[in-house]
Design a protein around this motif. Structure first.
Motif, PDB file in Angstrom:
ATOM      1  N   TYR A 136     -16.522   3.645  17.097  1.00  0.00           N
ATOM      2  CA  TYR A 136     -15.909   3.768  18.508  1.00  0.00           C
ATOM      3  C   TYR A 136     -15.499   2.605  19.350  1.00  0.00           C
ATOM      4  O   TYR A 136     -16.828   2.440  19.762  1.00  0.00           O
ATOM      5  CB  TYR A 136     -16.184   5.352  19.175  1.00  0.00           C
ATOM      6  N   SER A 148     -13.711   1.173  22.677  1.00  0.00           N
ATOM      7  CA  SER A 148     -12.733   1.704  23.932  1.00  0.00           C
ATOM      8  C   SER A 148     -12.215   0.559  24.435  1.00  0.00           C
ATOM      9  O   SER A 148     -11.072   0.480  25.318  1.00  0.00           O
ATOM     10  CB  SER A 148     -13.551   2.379  24.985  1.00  0.00           C
ATOM     11  N   VAL A 198     -10.605   9.271  22.182  1.00  0.00           N
ATOM     12  CA  VAL A 198     -11.726  10.054  21.534  1.00  0.00           C
ATOM     13  C   VAL A 198     -10.747  11.254  20.966  1.00  0.00           C
ATOM     14  O   VAL A 198     -10.852  11.606  19.603  1.00  0.00           O
ATOM     15  CB  VAL A 198     -12.522  10.939  22.462  1.00  0.00           C
ATOM     16  N   GLY A 221      -9.232   9.757  17.937  1.00  0.00           N
ATOM     17  CA  GLY A 221     -10.259   9.417  17.000  1.00  0.00           C
ATOM     18  C   GLY A 221     -10.551  10.956  16.066  1.00  0.00           C
ATOM     19  O   GLY A 221     -10.606  10.904  14.842  1.00  0.00           O
ATOM     20  N   ARG A 280     -15.554   8.397  12.189  1.00  0.00           N
ATOM     21  CA  ARG A 280     -14.547   7.619  12.804  1.00  0.00           C
ATOM     22  C   ARG A 280     -14.938   6.983  14.218  1.00  0.00           C
ATOM     23  O   ARG A 280     -14.582   6.162  14.637  1.00  0.00           O
ATOM     24  CB  ARG A 280     -13.287   8.810  13.116  1.00  0.00           C
ATOM     25  N   LEU A 281     -15.546   7.886  14.728  1.00  0.00           N
ATOM     26  CA  LEU A 281     -15.849   7.648  16.289  1.00  0.00           C
ATOM     27  C   LEU A 281     -17.147   6.955  16.585  1.00  0.00           C
ATOM     28  O   LEU A 281     -17.691   6.411  17.661  1.00  0.00           O
ATOM     29  CB  LEU A 281     -15.876   8.777  17.357  1.00  0.00           C
ATOM     30  N   TRP A 293     -20.768   8.744  20.029  1.00  0.00           N
ATOM     31  CA  TRP A 293     -19.531   8.666  20.738  1.00  0.00           C
ATOM     32  C   TRP A 293     -19.301   9.380  22.116  1.00  0.00           C
ATOM     33  O   TRP A 293     -18.507   9.175  22.953  1.00  0.00           O
ATOM     34  CB  TRP A 293     -18.273   9.183  19.916  1.00  0.00           C
TER      35      TRP A 293
END
Length: 370
Positions: free
Chosen positions: A3, A5, A196, A199, A213-214, A218
């Motif tokens: 993840y 950002s 999020v 994701g 995925r995150l 996360w």
């Protein structure tokens, strides 16, 4: 896929990327605001020193410069509060010690009484961080002889009062406001939460656990963003308290979006719970596609979650949720309400739909006009 950002900069050079991140961190931490406060405090100290010399109060008015430095704060209310507690603490310390100075030369009993009373007074919440100045001033007064009180103590207290007044005036002339930092912090929460949700949708569509995925932790950066936004909102609200600028107070009422942040906090909790449900079980494929599309739609609505605006996609997302709910009910009855497969449908799909329903309801709450 971990993840991340940060915004993707594509082919932008590494040096420029690092510079942008550095400037962003400084702005988020309030660096320019602290630099401005230090500059105002320095200028206030110099002006207080000059005024005391020009007015003939003392030849070395260091108490005035110190008081000005201590009384320049990041908010107008903080400046008033600091000036009152600092000047009041010094004055109270002097008043506690003066009876011992005038009645007899300080003895052990007199010293103990002064320390006890000044310590108790300084520990009061009334003086806050300046409580230590009560016993410090009391001890300084005990050193003076009776004939030196008028020559040294009175100018000392006068210097403190002048410095405190100058510090407050400097904050009044340029009253700092922290609205932009609060708006930026809330917007960061929107962006992080939208990432999020996308994701989670991608992981669900591919049948992967959210951690794939995150990333494993996360939830932590998202919770940290919420705490930062809440703190910045409190600082912004404090910065307009007693602020003489009417425009700043009006802007605070319009721009500090308490309702949106409260909704975002609840949405963060819902997203975390959705992730926990998906960690325990993967729904069937015919459910995953529809729910992933709803999460993508919710992410778009989250990005525009603010007071006075209702995202046009919210109604369509609600209709999609209702259609998926009908399909889930039909699947539940097809398996049999009392069967193990029917209970599994309720435990996973029903729970996910309930959490999304709460999230959509929270997205609808801050949309009332201000």
């Amino acid at each position: 896929m971990a993840y991340v950002s940060d915004v993707s900069y594509g082919a932008v050079p590494v040096v420029r990327r690092r510079a942008v991140r550095t400037v962003t961190r400084i702005a988020d931490a309030g660096g320019p605001l602290r630099a401005g406060q230090v500059f105002r405090a320095t200028l206030a100290g110099v002006v207080a020193w000059y005024l005391c010399i020009w007015g003939g109060l003392s030849s070395e008015p260091y108490p005035a410069a110190l008081a000005a430095l201590l009384c320049v704060r990041s908010t107008v209310f903080g400046s008033f509060s600091s000036a009152a507690s600092y000047a009041g603490g010094c004055l109270l310390g002097a008043l506690i010690a003066l009876p011992v100075v005038f009645t007899s030369w300080p003895t052990y009993a007199g010293l103990a009484a002064v320390l006890l009373l000044s310590g108790l007074a300084g520990g009061s919440r009334l003086f806050g961080a300046h409580g230590m100045h009560v016993p410090a001033t009391a001890l300084a007064v005990l050193v003076l002889a009776r004939g030196e009180v008028q020559q040294q103590l009175v100018p000392h207290i006068a210097d403190i009062v002048v410095g405190a007044v100058v510090g407050v005036l400097f904050n009044l002339v340029h009253a700092p406001v922290r609205l932009r930092a609060a708006e930026s912090a809330v917007d960061h929460v929107r962006s992080e939460l939208a990432v999020v949700l996308r994701g989670l949708a991608g992981a669900l569509a591919d049948g992967e656990p959210p951690e794939e995925r995150l990333g494993r932790a996360w939830r932590d950066p998202l919770a940290a963003r919420v705490r930062t936004a809440r703190g910045e909102l409190e600082h912004a609200r404090e910065s307009v308290r007693w602020n003489p600028r009417r425009r700043a107070r009006r802007a605070a009422r319009q721009r500090l979006d308490e309702e949106a942040l409260s909704a975002l906090e609840r949405l963060v909790d819902h997203a975390g719970e959705i992730g926990r449900v998906l960690d325990r079980a993967v729904p069937p494929e015919d459910f995953r596609g529809g729910y992933a599309r709803l999460l993508h739609s919710a992410a778009l609505c989250v990005r525009e979650c603010r007071r006075g605006f209702r995202h046009p996609l919210l109604d369509a997302t609600r209709h999609g949720w209702e259609a998926l709910m009908r399909d889930t009910d039909a699947r539940h009855h097809r398996h049999g309400p009392g069967s193990e497969a029917g209970r599994a449908v309720l435990a996973v799909e029903g729970r996910l739909l309930l959490l999304l329903d709460r999230a959509l309801a929270d997205l609808d709450r801050p949309q009332a006009s201000p």
